[in-house]
Design a protein around this motif. Structure first.
Motif, PDB file in Angstrom:
ATOM      1  N   GLY A  98     -20.472  -9.045  13.441  1.00  0.00           N
ATOM      2  CA  GLY A  98     -19.820  -8.138  14.376  1.00  0.00           C
ATOM      3  C   GLY A  98     -20.827  -7.275  15.110  1.00  0.00           C
ATOM      4  O   GLY A  98     -21.695  -6.654  14.495  1.00  0.00           O
ATOM      5  N   TYR A  99     -20.728  -7.222  16.431  1.00  0.00           N
ATOM      6  CA  TYR A  99     -21.653  -6.436  17.246  1.00  0.00           C
ATOM      7  C   TYR A  99     -21.135  -5.007  17.344  1.00  0.00           C
ATOM      8  O   TYR A  99     -19.997  -4.762  17.761  1.00  0.00           O
ATOM      9  N   THR A 100     -21.940  -4.031  16.944  1.00  0.00           N
ATOM     10  CA  THR A 100     -21.531  -2.624  16.938  1.00  0.00           C
ATOM     11  C   THR A 100     -22.072  -1.852  18.128  1.00  0.00           C
ATOM     12  O   THR A 100     -21.585  -0.763  18.415  1.00  0.00           O
ATOM     13  N   GLY A 101     -23.096  -2.372  18.790  1.00  0.00           N
ATOM     14  CA  GLY A 101     -23.670  -1.666  19.929  1.00  0.00           C
ATOM     15  C   GLY A 101     -24.720  -0.641  19.546  1.00  0.00           C
ATOM     16  O   GLY A 101     -25.263   0.041  20.420  1.00  0.00           O
ATOM     17  N   GLU A 102     -25.027  -0.521  18.261  1.00  0.00           N
ATOM     18  CA  GLU A 102     -26.043   0.427  17.824  1.00  0.00           C
ATOM     19  C   GLU A 102     -27.438  -0.098  18.157  1.00  0.00           C
ATOM     20  O   GLU A 102     -27.695  -1.300  18.094  1.00  0.00           O
ATOM     21  N   TYR A 190     -27.695  -3.004  10.467  1.00  0.00           N
ATOM     22  CA  TYR A 190     -27.474  -2.426  11.789  1.00  0.00           C
ATOM     23  C   TYR A 190     -26.627  -3.314  12.694  1.00  0.00           C
ATOM     24  O   TYR A 190     -26.373  -2.974  13.840  1.00  0.00           O
ATOM     25  N   GLY A 191     -26.196  -4.471  12.171  1.00  0.00           N
ATOM     26  CA  GLY A 191     -25.392  -5.359  13.006  1.00  0.00           C
ATOM     27  C   GLY A 191     -23.893  -5.204  12.791  1.00  0.00           C
ATOM     28  O   GLY A 191     -23.102  -5.913  13.387  1.00  0.00           O
ATOM     29  N   GLY A 192     -23.488  -4.328  11.877  1.00  0.00           N
ATOM     30  CA  GLY A 192     -22.068  -4.100  11.656  1.00  0.00           C
ATOM     31  C   GLY A 192     -21.485  -4.936  10.544  1.00  0.00           C
ATOM     32  O   GLY A 192     -20.304  -4.817  10.230  1.00  0.00           O
ATOM     33  N   ALA A 193     -22.272  -5.833   9.913  1.00  0.00           N
ATOM     34  CA  ALA A 193     -21.772  -6.649   8.822  1.00  0.00           C
ATOM     35  C   ALA A 193     -22.061  -5.966   7.488  1.00  0.00           C
ATOM     36  O   ALA A 193     -22.614  -4.865   7.437  1.00  0.00           O
ATOM     37  N   GLU A 194     -21.732  -6.641   6.409  1.00  0.00           N
ATOM     38  CA  GLU A 194     -21.983  -6.083   5.095  1.00  0.00           C
ATOM     39  C   GLU A 194     -23.469  -6.064   4.796  1.00  0.00           C
ATOM     40  O   GLU A 194     -24.219  -6.929   5.237  1.00  0.00           O
ATOM     41  N   ARG A 195     -23.895  -5.087   4.012  1.00  0.00           N
ATOM     42  CA  ARG A 195     -25.302  -4.967   3.666  1.00  0.00           C
ATOM     43  C   ARG A 195     -25.717  -6.085   2.717  1.00  0.00           C
ATOM     44  O   ARG A 195     -24.991  -6.410   1.785  1.00  0.00           O
TER      45      ARG A 195
END
Length: 197
Positions: A98-102, A190-195
């Motif tokens: 998932g792309y978060t835009g961060e 930082y990509g919005g997925a699980e660590r």
């Protein structure tokens, strides 16, 4: 290249085959020169290299992929602890992230491996520093077994040379494994997925 075309024109028994380097650590085959067993347990080389048949040791998933997917290339790599076969398979890989835009900035330094823009610092693992004592010990043993002017060297010298190579190989694998896991952890964090753990 000129030697390759010259051998093609000559009436030699092995015309057209390029000559590999004497101390080459890898040989790459495309679609010919090798044959995989029907059960995927062995790999046979049928070219002028005359390496013979090698047993393949891998897990069930890798063996299933080798048998079902199209193999574009086969590369045989020589390491300090044996020979490895690398298969280039024709497969399309997709990962849902998932792309978060961060946006985050990474600064690679000497005190820390990297420091991001949020203030998180990752220390250097220093695998080589930890293995220096063992490397010095193995290198000292190798130098003691070296006989100046003796060609070839003794059997003990070559055995010790392999032991030293395995220590260097372990450090190399530790660095690579740590770097791959760290890169995946940063991307997932930082990509919005699980660590990644």
């Amino acid at each position: 290249i000129s030697n390759f075309y010259r051998r093609c024109k000559e009436k030699a028994a092995r015309k057209g085959y390029p000559k590999f380097q004497k101390h080459c650590r890898s040989v790459e085959y495309k679609v010919s020169g090798w044959k995989l067993a029907a059960d995927g347990m062995s790999l046979t080389f049928t070219d002028g290299f005359q390496a013979g048949t090698f047993a393949l040791y891998c897990n069930d998933k890798a063996r299933r992929d080798i048998l079902t997917l199209k193999i574009n290339r086969v590369r045989v790599v020589r390491r300090a602890d044996g020979y490895y076969a690398q298969f280039c398979l024709d497969v399309e890989r997709r990962e849902k992230v998932g792309y978060t835009g961060e946006v985050v900035g990474l600064d690679v330094g000497l005190m820390h491996f990297y420091t991001d823009s949020n203030g998180n610092a990752v220390p250097c693992p220093k695998f080589l520093r930890r293995a220096e004592r063992r490397l010095k010990q193995q290198q000292r043993r190798l130098s003691r077994k070296f006989k100046k002017g003796a060609k070839p060297q003794s059997k003990n010298y070559h055995q010790q040379r392999k032991r030293l190579g395995k220590v260097h190989l372990k450090v190399q694998r530790q660095r690579r494994d740590w770097a791959v896991k760290l890169a995946r952890c940063v991307v997932l964090a930082y990509g919005g997925a699980e660590r990644f753990v």
